[in-house]
Motif scaffolding. Structure first.
Motif, PDB file in Angstrom:
ATOM      1  N   GLN A  18      -0.397  11.635   3.280  1.00  0.00           N
ATOM      2  CA  GLN A  18       1.186  11.920   3.690  1.00  0.00           C
ATOM      3  C   GLN A  18       1.979  11.537   2.375  1.00  0.00           C
ATOM      4  N   SER A  72       1.725  -4.051   3.885  1.00  0.00           N
ATOM      5  CA  SER A  72       2.719  -3.223   4.240  1.00  0.00           C
ATOM      6  C   SER A  72       4.188  -3.736   3.695  1.00  0.00           C
ATOM      7  N   GLU A 129      -5.232   8.472   5.139  1.00  0.00           N
ATOM      8  CA  GLU A 129      -4.335   8.991   5.633  1.00  0.00           C
ATOM      9  C   GLU A 129      -2.791   8.928   4.924  1.00  0.00           C
ATOM     10  N   ILE A 130      -2.860   7.600   4.248  1.00  0.00           N
ATOM     11  CA  ILE A 130      -1.657   7.291   3.559  1.00  0.00           C
ATOM     12  C   ILE A 130      -1.368   7.980   2.290  1.00  0.00           C
ATOM     13  N   TYR A 131      -2.575   8.631   1.565  1.00  0.00           N
ATOM     14  CA  TYR A 131      -2.494   9.091   0.437  1.00  0.00           C
ATOM     15  C   TYR A 131      -2.334  10.735   0.903  1.00  0.00           C
ATOM     16  N   GLN A 137      -8.569   4.887   4.320  1.00  0.00           N
ATOM     17  CA  GLN A 137      -7.509   4.745   3.242  1.00  0.00           C
ATOM     18  C   GLN A 137      -6.950   6.239   2.906  1.00  0.00           C
ATOM     19  N   GLU A 170       0.903  -1.171   0.061  1.00  0.00           N
ATOM     20  CA  GLU A 170      -0.002   0.090   0.029  1.00  0.00           C
ATOM     21  C   GLU A 170       0.848   1.316  -0.124  1.00  0.00           C
ATOM     22  N   PRO A 171       1.948   1.428   0.730  1.00  0.00           N
ATOM     23  CA  PRO A 171       2.742   2.563   0.779  1.00  0.00           C
ATOM     24  C   PRO A 171       3.240   2.771  -0.782  1.00  0.00           C
TER      25      PRO A 171
END
Length: 736
Positions: A384, A569, A380-382, A378, A345-346
């Protein structure tokens, strides 16, 4: 917002009724001129449905057939109602009421309450969750934050489906609805909630509709007064009507048939709130003489995007699928949709951010790019990844534009400058409206170049920049416009919540993206377990997930990127696979035969393909063979029972999700307390660690973990998978 649309932001008002019809295609013109009797408009995504119905109202008003004050147009969001009012105003149809169901009902309730009941209308509570918490306390039932939210949603569903507490248990069983707690317990909470409202003399959002229905049913004189006021009704997004809203609409109508509805069953994505497409699909049954117009010319998306959208629905099942519309793109050819697979995902988020930065560098406005995902978690990771890439973004569903402090302060400053501009030295060197706005807003934080980085300062600048762009468009469309004219326009837009475009990439859930569109759309996380979501079990739930993806695809005008990650991850197990909905549509997947007799069935042209990781070919299921257990890290043969549960050596590094492990331990303790048995009888520590390392997406993956047999899978599987998905156990629906 593309440059091509800037000139149409403030079009000139048509000078005649016939001029209102100019520019409409044959089907849209048929809608606009069908002014008598029941009319049903089946409108696919991007086919100009709002344009058709607003021109219909405007044509009727300008031709003298409809009186503006006798028309009530209703829709589901304040934004949609505001847009409709803005378009009607631009078409010269001033005085038409365009409101949400709740806004129209509240207005009537406030007016008629003293006459129907006596005294002032009870206070309307903004949020009911505190009342639900108080009801739970009164019932001595403990609810955490997630459970409070879920029970609140159940109460809302009950009310819009006109289900009273005593009937809740039977109603959920009949509807096949999965409840977050025991139905009898929710019924008890629902009854206590209603008692508390009566004690405190307050009403909630759903009561507005319920009470209006009750007044109109009981007081025929009041019902006739409302019907005398409104002679003609238009309902947008009719596929989202709940049984309660349908009942209110019927009471407004009485025995008349001057009703126009517009909708698309293939965009039904809110059934968890009580919405149903049945009223749209049954319209011709209730109104046998109805005029039916189908809008299928897609003016939004390229043929490549439309082909993918049609392909998604070609495999759909159920009643809505039987009435799907085959879209026909009216735009020039564009690029093929891009399908990308990532290792984790990252990497997926970083890949999207990198591509977005390239697009912005090539001249695509940030405001014309969107990243759409299935759940809000979902986001938060985008956020960042975009921040790290230096890309501005905005969260859809955040604070409304005209409610932002910097926007309120800016409009106050513009109003003051309009009033005293002649004595303001700041405007001495500003000869035209855009330069005057820039001069005023420069004192509020606007600069020609955006500030570095992200955060509150950048967000404030983006808001002010949106006002500057709006002033430029307004001046271009209205020669000689003054600062005072702009302030009037801003006040009208604020009242309609018709916000200008903010210059940032949009991050939004698929549910929140409904009704919007962008030049470039990134659909992320399109993997099994997320699309469809893990807890979508029944055929109806799976089909709604398909429609949700269809809505996401049809948000794109030109560029469409679909992606998924093989692992959650870095270093995690690459056990995920792309969504089943993409089978036959993405390169490398086997085509599935279309539904018998389905429009548009047949070959689907495949799009382009990129891979950020080695693709895993899809294979037919094979019989599981007994082979020596080996460490998934170092490959050594395992013999110890504990190590075999973990599928790794004790001293090999773990990729365990620590937060998930702690949530699993807390959940296990609660299960043990409820059953009166030791915690290890639920799951051993080793099994919990294995689950937290594997993070299974579905029952098949969970069942492969040693220590999870069929009995425990049936008893605990739903709770464990909910925890793995980041939700509370037994959560019946996703809250977007």
């Amino acid at each position: 917002m593309t440059a091509a649309t800037h000139s149409t932001l403030f079009p000139r008002v048509p000078d005649s009724a016939d001029a209102v019809l100019e520019g409409l295609d044959p089907e849209q013109r048929a809608v606009a001129t069908a002014l008598h009797g029941p009319v049903c408009v089946l409108a696919g995504a991007g086919t100009g449905k709002t344009r058709a119905i607003t021109h219909r109202i405007a044509y009727g008003v300008r031709a003298g057939i409809l009186q503006p004050s006798s028309v009530l147009a209703v829709t589901f969001t304040n934004r949609a109602a505001g847009e409709m009012r803005g378009r009607l105003r631009q078409l010269g149809a001033v005085g038409v009421q365009a409101r949400t169901f709740h806004s129209a009902a509240l207005r009537q309730l406030q007016y008629f309450w003293p006459k129907a009941v006596g005294g002032p209308l009870p206070r309307l509570v903004d949020r009911k969750i505190q009342l639900v918490a108080d009801a739970a306390a009164a019932c001595r039932i403990r609810l955490d934050r997630g459970e409070l939210r879920d029970v609140t949603a159940e109460i809302e569903w009950s009310k819009v489906t006109q289900t009273v507490p005593a009937d809740y248990t039977a109603a959920t069983a009949k509807a096949g609805r999965e409840t977050p707690r025991d139905p009898a317990e929710i019924a008890q909470l629902y009854a206590a909630y209603e008692d508390l409202k009566r004690e405190r003399s307050v009403i909630d959002f759903e009561d507005v509709l319920l009470l209006t229905v009750a007044v109109l049913q009981d007081r025929h004189d009041i019902a006739e007064q409302v019907r005398a006021q409104y002679q003609h009704f238009v309902v947008d997004e009719y596929q989202d009507v709940s049984p309660l809203q349908q009942r209110l609409l019927e009471l407004w109508l009485g025995d008349r048939e001057n009703l126009c509805v517009v909708g698309d069953a293939s965009q039904t994505i809110y059934s968890f709130t009580g919405a149903t497409p049945d009223h749209l699909l049954d319209f011709r049954v209730r109104h046998p003489g109805a005029t039916v117009v189908k809008l299928v010319r897609d003016y939004r998306s390229t043929p490549q995007v439309v082909r993918l959208a049609n392909g998604l629905l070609a495999q759909a099942k159920g009643r809505a699928a039987d009435h799907r519309l085959e879209l026909v793109s009216q735009r020039p050819a564009g690029p093929e949709p891009v399908f990308t697979e990532y290792t984790d995902e990252p990497a997926e988020a970083e890949g999207a951010a990198r591509r977005i930065r390239e697009l912005i560098g090539s001249g695509v406005p940030a405001s014309e790019i969107a990243v759409l995902f299935r759940t809000n978690s979902q986001s938060e990771i985008y956020e960042q990844a975009l921040a790290d890439a230096g890309v501005p973004y905005q969260l859809r569903g955040a604070e409304r534009f005209f409610d932002r402090p910097e926007v309120r302060n800016a409009i106050t400053a513009l109003r003051a400058a309009a009033r005293f501009g002649g004595n303001d030295a700041l405007l001495d060197d500003a000869p035209d409206l855009p330069s005057q706005v820039r001069a005023v807003l420069s004192g509020k934080g606007w600069t020609p170049q955006p500030p570095a980085g992200s955060g509150a300062v950048r967000e404030s600048w983006e808001s002010l920049a949106a006002l500057v762009h709006l002033a430029q468009d307004f001046a271009a469309a209205n020669a000689g416009a003054t600062l005072a004219d702009l302030v009037v326009e801003l006040d009208e837009r604020a009242g309609a919540q018709h916000a200008p475009t903010v210059q940032g990439v949009t991050l939004a859930s698929l549910h929140a993206a409904k009704g919007l569109e962008w030049d470039v759309v990134f659909l992320v996380g399109v993997a099994e377990g997320m699309m469809p979501i893990t807890y979508a079990k029944t055929d109806e739930q799976i089909e709604e997930e398909r429609r949700l993806l269809y809505v996401g695809v049809t948000r794109a005008r030109e560029h469409l990127h679909l992606s998924w990650a093989l692992a959650r991850s870095p270093g995690g197990r690459a056990n995920r696979r792309p969504s089943r909905f993409l089978t036959g549509l993405r390169p490398g997947s086997q085509a599935v035969a279309g539904r018998a007799g389905a429009a548009g069935a047949g070959a689907v042209e495949r799009g382009s393909w990129t891979a950020a990781a080695t693709a895993v070919p899809e294979q037919a299921p094979r019989r599981r063979q007994r082979t020596p257990a080996r460490c998934r890290v170092c490959g050594r043969t395992l013999t110890d029972g504990g190590e075999m549960k973990l599928m790794r050596c004790e001293d090999c590094p773990s990729d365990m999700d620590e937060g998930l492990y702690e949530r699993l331990r807390e959940w296990r303790g609660e299960q043990a307390r409820r059953s009166g048995q030791p915690a290890f009888c639920v799951f051993t520590d080793k099994t919990l660690i294995a689950i937290a390392e594997a993070v299974p997406d579905d029952e098949h993956e969970l069942a492969r973990i040693p220590g999870v047999g069929m009995r425990k899978l049936r008893r605990y599987g739903a709770d464990v998978l909910a925890l793995c998905a980041g939700r509370d156990p037994a959560e019946g629906q996703d809250q977007d």
